[in-house]
Design an enzyme around this catalytic site. Sequence first.
Site, short mmCIF file in Angstrom:
data_model
loop_
_atom_site.label_atom_id
_atom_site.label_comp_id
_atom_site.label_asym_id
_atom_site.label_seq_id
_atom_site.Cartn_x
_atom_site.Cartn_y
_atom_site.Cartn_z
N HIS A 1 15.35 -37.65 -9.09
CA HIS A 1 14.75 -38.10 -7.83
C HIS A 1 13.27 -37.74 -7.74
O HIS A 1 12.70 -37.78 -6.65
CB HIS A 1 15.51 -37.52 -6.65
CG HIS A 1 16.93 -38.00 -6.58
ND1 HIS A 1 17.27 -39.29 -6.25
CD2 HIS A 1 18.10 -37.38 -6.86
CE1 HIS A 1 18.59 -39.44 -6.30
NE2 HIS A 1 19.11 -38.28 -6.67
N GLU B 1 6.24 -14.69 -11.65
CA GLU B 1 5.76 -13.33 -11.36
C GLU B 1 5.30 -12.60 -12.61
O GLU B 1 4.34 -11.85 -12.56
CB GLU B 1 6.88 -12.52 -10.70
CG GLU B 1 7.21 -12.95 -9.29
CD GLU B 1 8.25 -12.03 -8.66
OE1 GLU B 1 9.36 -11.93 -9.23
OE2 GLU B 1 7.97 -11.43 -7.62
N ARG C 1 3.63 -0.11 -4.94
CA ARG C 1 3.46 -0.68 -3.60
C ARG C 1 2.15 -1.44 -3.44
O ARG C 1 1.90 -2.04 -2.39
CB ARG C 1 3.53 0.44 -2.55
CG ARG C 1 4.89 1.11 -2.52
CD ARG C 1 4.96 2.10 -1.40
NE ARG C 1 4.90 1.45 -0.11
CZ ARG C 1 5.92 1.32 0.72
NH1 ARG C 1 7.10 1.79 0.38
NH2 ARG C 1 5.78 0.74 1.87
N TRP D 1 -2.94 -2.68 -1.48
CA TRP D 1 -2.70 -4.10 -1.70
C TRP D 1 -3.53 -4.80 -0.64
O TRP D 1 -3.24 -4.70 0.56
CB TRP D 1 -1.22 -4.41 -1.53
CG TRP D 1 -0.84 -5.84 -1.85
CD1 TRP D 1 -0.54 -6.34 -3.07
CD2 TRP D 1 -0.71 -6.92 -0.93
NE1 TRP D 1 -0.23 -7.67 -2.97
CE2 TRP D 1 -0.34 -8.06 -1.67
CE3 TRP D 1 -0.89 -7.05 0.45
CZ2 TRP D 1 -0.13 -9.30 -1.08
CZ3 TRP D 1 -0.68 -8.29 1.04
CH2 TRP D 1 -0.30 -9.40 0.27
N LYS E 1 11.03 -15.42 -11.47
CA LYS E 1 10.80 -14.33 -12.44
C LYS E 1 9.68 -14.72 -13.41
O LYS E 1 8.83 -13.91 -13.73
CB LYS E 1 12.06 -14.02 -13.27
CG LYS E 1 13.20 -13.35 -12.53
CD LYS E 1 12.98 -11.90 -12.19
CE LYS E 1 12.27 -11.73 -10.88
NZ LYS E 1 13.02 -11.42 -9.72
N LYS F 1 5.33 -4.29 -4.03
CA LYS F 1 6.79 -4.16 -3.98
C LYS F 1 7.35 -4.46 -2.61
O LYS F 1 8.36 -5.14 -2.48
CB LYS F 1 7.18 -2.75 -4.41
CG LYS F 1 8.67 -2.55 -4.59
CD LYS F 1 9.19 -3.39 -5.73
CE LYS F 1 10.68 -3.30 -5.92
NZ LYS F 1 11.15 -4.33 -6.84
N CYS G 1 0.86 -1.19 0.00
CA CYS G 1 0.00 0.00 0.00
C CYS G 1 0.89 1.24 0.00
O CYS G 1 1.96 1.25 0.62
CB CYS G 1 -0.94 0.08 1.18
SG CYS G 1 -1.98 -1.36 1.40
N GLU H 1 15.72 -18.40 -9.01
CA GLU H 1 15.36 -17.02 -9.28
C GLU H 1 14.70 -16.90 -10.67
O GLU H 1 13.72 -16.16 -10.83
CB GLU H 1 16.61 -16.13 -9.18
CG GLU H 1 16.48 -14.71 -9.68
CD GLU H 1 15.50 -13.84 -8.90
OE1 GLU H 1 14.97 -14.28 -7.87
OE2 GLU H 1 15.24 -12.71 -9.37
N ASN I 1 -1.55 2.04 6.24
CA ASN I 1 -0.73 0.88 5.87
C ASN I 1 -0.49 0.07 7.14
O ASN I 1 -0.24 0.67 8.20
CB ASN I 1 0.64 1.30 5.35
CG ASN I 1 0.57 1.84 3.94
OD1 ASN I 1 -0.49 1.88 3.34
ND2 ASN I 1 1.71 2.26 3.44
N GLY I 2 -0.49 -1.25 7.03
CA GLY I 2 -0.22 -2.08 8.21
C GLY I 2 -1.44 -2.89 8.59
O GLY I 2 -2.40 -3.00 7.82
#
Length: 603
Positions: A497, A481, A28, A74, A478, A598, A2, A474, A98-99
């Site tokens: 395996h 996302e 954000r 968000w 990517k 973010k 947010c 990574e 926010n929070g």
Amino acid sequence: MCGIVAIASPRTNIVESLLDALTALEYRGYDSAGLALLSPRGLVRHRAVGKVKNLRDTLPALEAAPIGMAHTRWAVMGAATEANAHPQFDGETAVVHNGIIENVGELKSMLPDIIWESQTDTEVVVHLVSSFVRKERDLLAAIKSTVQLLKGTFALVILHKDFPDMLVATKRINPLSVGKSNTGDLFVTSDIAVIPVEQYIDLEDDDVCVMRKRVGEGDFFAEFYTFRHNKLEKIEKTWKDANQTATVTSIGDYKNFTIKEIHEQPNVIQKSINALNRGDYIPIAQEMMNKSAINIIACGSSFYAGLIGKYWLERFGRLLTNVEISSEFNYRYPVITKNSLTLFISQSGETLDTLKAMEVVRAEQGDFAVITNVLQSTMAKAATRHLLDLGAGPELSVVSTKAFTAQLAVLIGVVIQYLKFKDPRAADILQEDFERVPGLLSQVMGQNYHLPLIPNASSILYLGRGICYPIALEGALKLKETTYIHAEGYPGGEMKHGPIALIDARAVSVILAPHNELFNKIVSNAHEVIARGGHVVFFTDAAGNAEFTQRANSTAYVMPSSGPVSEAFVYSLGMQALAYDAAGGLGCDPDRPRNLAKSVTVE
Ligand code: M6R
């Protein structure tokens, strides 16, 4: 998570500036957006589901005010609906938050007559402030009474209809800063790095900023208080110079922030090379000389960077290194050995899981250093030992690219500096390879990378060995996302395996195969995939391409030849470019992937 921005200005209308600032903060969170204005019509609010553009489109053209606040959300408590968007407003008080307020159930039971309009925790703050204002007739006192009841984390900005020239902001854990521009605009924001201000002040927990209109004048001034020790005390704060440049929030000639930031990487890596040459990593390397182990704790891409750091620290430095995901570390009663140094890695410096991990290490009296991109962040301020700057500049794409390779650059810079004390000849060899990285990355960017997307493919396997294993992790992240396609990173040797059961004619495997000491082993994995009808996307170099002659069912990308340090950067960039291309092909927005934000300030 947010974004918050508020403006109090000598100008008569800040609406456009508020929307521009909110757009800069959109990375954000972007489920919904809203604003509240103390306009000549009173306290008014507008909200829209989706990105800031939707809010802009729905705003009445004539809306104007010198003071107001905005929020891009968000969703945490309550779905991404207009009712749950911020500001929350009861007709008297408007709040952006926010929070998370953890004792929301208990607080709601104190307000039995309220008919709740949203599923948010923020709405309870709104009603508490309104009820205290009715009793106390003083906005600041009402906010103090409210904040004393709150458990959890918050950054709050509050407007009240009966206080038409006043804005109040306060925080606990979640970051909040105050800024001023040379045009006289005052700002409150969750993310000062992307707001064009000349000077700023970071609020500490329980600090309060009050912006009021100067009597008889058109401008606003900011004054500061603290709610600490259950008092309301006036305090002095010192403005610091900000170094923001307008270019930070603009994409220039690029199509989006992701590709802009991918292209910034050679310059970003050069900064760490310069830092190494300046001796910036000497203090931490000296401390490491007296330690028997390193712990690295982080989340997401930062965790994968930490894993690469482990490979380097153990292979080159022969220093025992443990790497852990913050959210697991926090609740498994970990052992922190006395003679170890902990490194927290975080692009944002605000990831709550990692902040909690700091509390765990602090409780065990462990020493810790912080590697971050945001020097004003909560983590940066908490570092008990060393603070290492990623120097990547604000990363505005939600998908991390340049911050990730900057993390690698700082980690290898530290490893090389450490080796300069232990084995200077080995350090020189690694440094020579490190210094090639900016040039090699420019070569990688000169090529196109394309992921063949097989219809009905259920998943894409990314396989690597040695340092290419965390790069495969990574790379898979990517792709997830940016394209929402399921992908999984695996150590090449582990495929037999279990995951090999996934391979059939619909399977695509991305194989990272620099021509190093593990080349023949990873080539075997490529053959195993092809033998089962799967398709291989083979990232290698000229020597590897000459040896890997299997052409059926495979696409080869020839990367520049790299060494033991530079290969991590070259292949990471290859993975970024592959995901970026796939996102473009599917019409996905790489800057703002669905459901992501973010900086992740919830557990
Ligand atoms: O700000 P941090 O580095 O602490 O963030 C950690 C993760 O949330 C972050 O790396 C995330 O995985 C990114 N979306 C990766 O692209």
